[in-house]
Design an enzyme around this catalytic site. Structure first.
Site, PDB file in Angstrom:
ATOM      1  N   TYR A   1       0.831  -1.214   0.000  1.00 26.34           N
ATOM      2  CA  TYR A   1       0.000   0.000   0.000  1.00 26.34           C
ATOM      3  C   TYR A   1       0.864   1.263   0.000  1.00 26.34           C
ATOM      4  O   TYR A   1       0.513   2.259  -0.619  1.00 26.34           O
ATOM      5  CB  TYR A   1      -0.971   0.005   1.190  1.00 26.34           C
TER       6      TYR A   1
ATOM      7  N   ARG B   1       1.858   1.997  -3.444  1.00 25.13           N
ATOM      8  CA  ARG B   1       0.731   2.547  -4.212  1.00 25.13           C
ATOM      9  C   ARG B   1       0.428   3.980  -3.793  1.00 25.13           C
ATOM     10  O   ARG B   1       0.090   4.826  -4.613  1.00 25.13           O
ATOM     11  CB  ARG B   1      -0.506   1.661  -4.019  1.00 25.13           C
TER      12      ARG B   1
ATOM     13  N   ASN C   1     -11.671   3.012  -7.750  1.00 25.30           N
ATOM     14  CA  ASN C   1     -10.279   3.413  -7.511  1.00 25.30           C
ATOM     15  C   ASN C   1     -10.120   4.081  -6.153  1.00 25.30           C
ATOM     16  O   ASN C   1     -11.038   4.735  -5.655  1.00 25.30           O
ATOM     17  CB  ASN C   1      -9.818   4.371  -8.617  1.00 25.30           C
TER      18      ASN C   1
ATOM     19  N   ASP D   1      -7.262   6.026  -5.616  1.00 24.17           N
ATOM     20  CA  ASP D   1      -6.105   6.913  -5.802  1.00 24.17           C
ATOM     21  C   ASP D   1      -6.416   8.404  -5.713  1.00 24.17           C
ATOM     22  O   ASP D   1      -5.501   9.230  -5.738  1.00 24.17           O
ATOM     23  CB  ASP D   1      -5.414   6.601  -7.145  1.00 24.17           C
TER      24      ASP D   1
ATOM     25  N   HIS E   1     -14.822   1.515  -3.187  1.00 27.90           N
ATOM     26  CA  HIS E   1     -13.842   0.654  -2.523  1.00 27.90           C
ATOM     27  C   HIS E   1     -12.993   1.429  -1.520  1.00 27.90           C
ATOM     28  O   HIS E   1     -11.866   1.045  -1.224  1.00 27.90           O
ATOM     29  CB  HIS E   1     -12.947  -0.037  -3.552  1.00 27.90           C
TER      30      HIS E   1
ATOM     31  N   CYS F   1     -10.733   0.465  17.819  1.00 30.85           N
ATOM     32  CA  CYS F   1     -10.691   0.914  19.222  1.00 30.85           C
ATOM     33  C   CYS F   1     -11.464   2.217  19.417  1.00 30.85           C
ATOM     34  O   CYS F   1     -11.708   2.637  20.534  1.00 30.85           O
ATOM     35  CB  CYS F   1      -9.245   1.095  19.669  1.00 30.85           C
TER      36      CYS F   1
ATOM     37  N   CYS G   1      -3.646   3.002  20.278  1.00 32.79           N
ATOM     38  CA  CYS G   1      -3.914   1.917  21.242  1.00 32.79           C
ATOM     39  C   CYS G   1      -2.893   0.792  21.119  1.00 32.79           C
ATOM     40  O   CYS G   1      -2.914  -0.153  21.908  1.00 32.79           O
ATOM     41  CB  CYS G   1      -5.327   1.362  21.045  1.00 32.79           C
TER      42      CYS G   1
ATOM     43  N   GLU H   1      -9.955  -3.072 -24.208  1.00 35.29           N
ATOM     44  CA  GLU H   1     -10.176  -4.526 -24.265  1.00 35.29           C
ATOM     45  C   GLU H   1     -11.657  -4.833 -24.145  1.00 35.29           C
ATOM     46  O   GLU H   1     -12.410  -4.073 -23.517  1.00 35.29           O
ATOM     47  CB  GLU H   1      -9.472  -5.213 -23.078  1.00 35.29           C
TER      48      GLU H   1
HETATM   49  P1  OAD Z   1      -8.867  -4.311 -13.581  1.00 32.59           P
HETATM   50  O1  OAD Z   1      -7.400  -4.283 -13.497  1.00 32.59           O
HETATM   51  O2  OAD Z   1      -9.562  -5.579 -13.295  1.00 32.59           O
HETATM   52  O3  OAD Z   1      -9.326  -3.853 -15.035  1.00 32.59           O
HETATM   53  C1  OAD Z   1      -8.794  -2.721 -15.641  1.00 32.59           C
HETATM   54  C2  OAD Z   1      -9.511  -2.526 -16.955  1.00 32.59           C
HETATM   55  O4  OAD Z   1      -9.034  -1.313 -17.500  1.00 32.59           O
HETATM   56  C3  OAD Z   1      -9.265  -3.624 -17.979  1.00 32.59           C
HETATM   57  O5  OAD Z   1     -10.498  -4.042 -18.529  1.00 32.59           O
HETATM   58  C4  OAD Z   1      -8.402  -2.938 -19.041  1.00 32.59           C
HETATM   59  O6  OAD Z   1      -8.680  -3.415 -20.349  1.00 32.59           O
HETATM   60  C5  OAD Z   1      -8.850  -1.505 -18.894  1.00 32.59           C
HETATM   61  N1  OAD Z   1      -7.877  -0.496 -19.330  1.00 32.59           N
HETATM   62  C6  OAD Z   1      -6.534  -0.593 -19.366  1.00 32.59           C
HETATM   63  N2  OAD Z   1      -5.994   0.549 -19.814  1.00 32.59           N
HETATM   64  C7  OAD Z   1      -7.032   1.390 -20.075  1.00 32.59           C
HETATM   65  C8  OAD Z   1      -7.131   2.711 -20.554  1.00 32.59           C
HETATM   66  N3  OAD Z   1      -6.046   3.426 -20.865  1.00 32.59           N
HETATM   67  N4  OAD Z   1      -8.363   3.271 -20.693  1.00 32.59           N
HETATM   68  C9  OAD Z   1      -9.480   2.560 -20.378  1.00 32.59           C
HETATM   69  N5  OAD Z   1      -9.433   1.303 -19.921  1.00 32.59           N
HETATM   70  C10 OAD Z   1      -8.238   0.716 -19.760  1.00 32.59           C
HETATM   71  O7  OAD Z   1      -9.400  -3.111 -12.648  1.00 32.59           O
HETATM   72  P2  OAD Z   1     -10.836  -2.909 -12.000  1.00 32.59           P
HETATM   73  O8  OAD Z   1     -11.916  -3.371 -12.896  1.00 32.59           O
HETATM   74  O9  OAD Z   1     -10.882  -1.518 -11.521  1.00 32.59           O
HETATM   75  O10 OAD Z   1     -10.531  -4.253  -5.779  1.00 32.59           O
HETATM   76  O11 OAD Z   1     -10.741  -3.888 -10.766  1.00 32.59           O
HETATM   77  C11 OAD Z   1     -11.784  -3.915  -9.862  1.00 32.59           C
HETATM   78  C12 OAD Z   1     -11.286  -4.219  -8.498  1.00 32.59           C
HETATM   79  O12 OAD Z   1     -10.473  -5.410  -8.504  1.00 32.59           O
HETATM   80  C13 OAD Z   1     -10.351  -3.162  -7.893  1.00 32.59           C
HETATM   81  O13 OAD Z   1     -11.042  -2.095  -7.315  1.00 32.59           O
HETATM   82  C14 OAD Z   1      -9.607  -3.951  -6.860  1.00 32.59           C
HETATM   83  C15 OAD Z   1      -9.281  -5.156  -7.699  1.00 32.59           C
HETATM   84  O14 OAD Z   1      -8.976  -6.304  -7.014  1.00 32.59           O
HETATM   85  C16 OAD Z   1     -10.075  -4.412  -4.530  1.00 32.59           C
HETATM   86  O15 OAD Z   1      -8.903  -4.312  -4.237  1.00 32.59           O
HETATM   87  C17 OAD Z   1     -11.154  -4.703  -3.532  1.00 32.59           C
END
Ligand code: OAD
Length: 253
Positions: A73, A76, A108, A110, A125, A137, A158, A223
């Protein structure tokens, strides 16, 4: 992909939809930040290609090996401190100004949407700005700064370990954020789904709810995702940093 015959057709349809509606909900995932230099989870070079989610993003992982989890983390957090929103974010701010209000529901953590100037951001999230006592606590959340993260793992007043205020796998989503997202998905006229692989629920259910309620759904993702299997989704196979400014530019003219 840009250059394919469908691309121009789909861009035109998306512009028609956006110029005809008042309420737009934007749903974003890690791909939205990709062109700002943030790693996605599942694409090439994604976090989950290198690590197992169970080792880093579960409550059990933090209790088992808090230092390991916090190293991830911290990396990140430092990255997100140094990154800037790309032009796709600026385009969303312009859409917000054009419509008068625009809600973004994001997976996200971030903070880039807020940094860009988007004012109504639902963080489904959680976020990486603060951390809280793992034992709940009652102490106030601690703002995450470089000095808090100098020694890992950071600890609460704590004495227990702190945990980031993100949603970990197996945990419930923040109730208000989820309820509001579901309500908005069911009532918006159009939804823009940007940069999510559509595999993590309940975020992945939002466009389905919107479609069921009669909204138009536009996907921006280089994709293919499971959304492509649903009829009536306008798929723009391009990156957010290119497709969003292009859409807004066309809306302007
Ligand atoms: P993923 O990493 O699963 O998917 C990212 C998506 O972004 C993919 O479908 C890519 O094709 C697309 N992508 C890549 N570059 C891009 C660009 N320049 N413009 C647009 N799209 C692009 O990420 P999330 O779907 O956000 O959760 O993942 C969902 C959750 O899974 C996250 O919040 C996290 C993760 O585990 C937790 O940590 C609870």
């Amino acid at each position: 992909m840009k250059g394919m015959p469908d691309h121009e057709e789909n861009m035109k349809t998306a512009v028609e939809v956006l110029s005809d509606v008042q309420s737009v909900l934007v749903s974003t995932g890690a791909g939205m930040s990709s062109e700002s230099g943030v790693r996605t989870f599942r694409s090439e070079n994604g976090h989950w290609r290198e690590h197992r989610a169970e080792d880093l993003a579960t409550p059990e992982a933090i209790r088992r090996d808090p230092k390991l989890v916090w190293e991830w983390y911290r990396e990140r957090l430092i990255t997100s401190d140094e990154i800037e929103p790309h032009e796709g974010y600026t385009a969303l701010v312009e859409l917000q100004d054009r419509l008068g209000c625009l809600t973004v529901v994001t997976q996200n953590v971030d903070g880039l949407h807020q940094k860009a100037g988007l004012t109504d951001v639902i963080e489904l999230h959680g976020n990486l700005r603060t951390a809280s006592c793992i034992d709940r606590c009652g102490a106030s959340p601690v703002t995450l700064t470089a000095s808090v993260l100098k020694e890992l793992p950071p600890v609460c007043s704590c004495g227990a370990v702190l945990r980031p205020d993100v949603v970990l796998f197996g945990e419930a989503l923040p109730e208000d954020a989820l309820r509001r997202s579901l309500d908005l998905a069911s009532s918006c006229e159009a939804m823009l789904v940007v940069g999510t692989s559509m595999v993590v629920y309940p975020a992945a259910a939002l466009p389905i709810l919107a479609l069921d309620a009669g909204a138009r759904v536009i996907e921006i993702n280089p994709e293919e995702t499971p959304l492509a299997m649903l009829s009536n989704v306008i798929c723009i196979r391009s990156g957010a940093g290119v497709a969003l400014p292009d859409l807004i530019e066309r809306l302007r003219s």
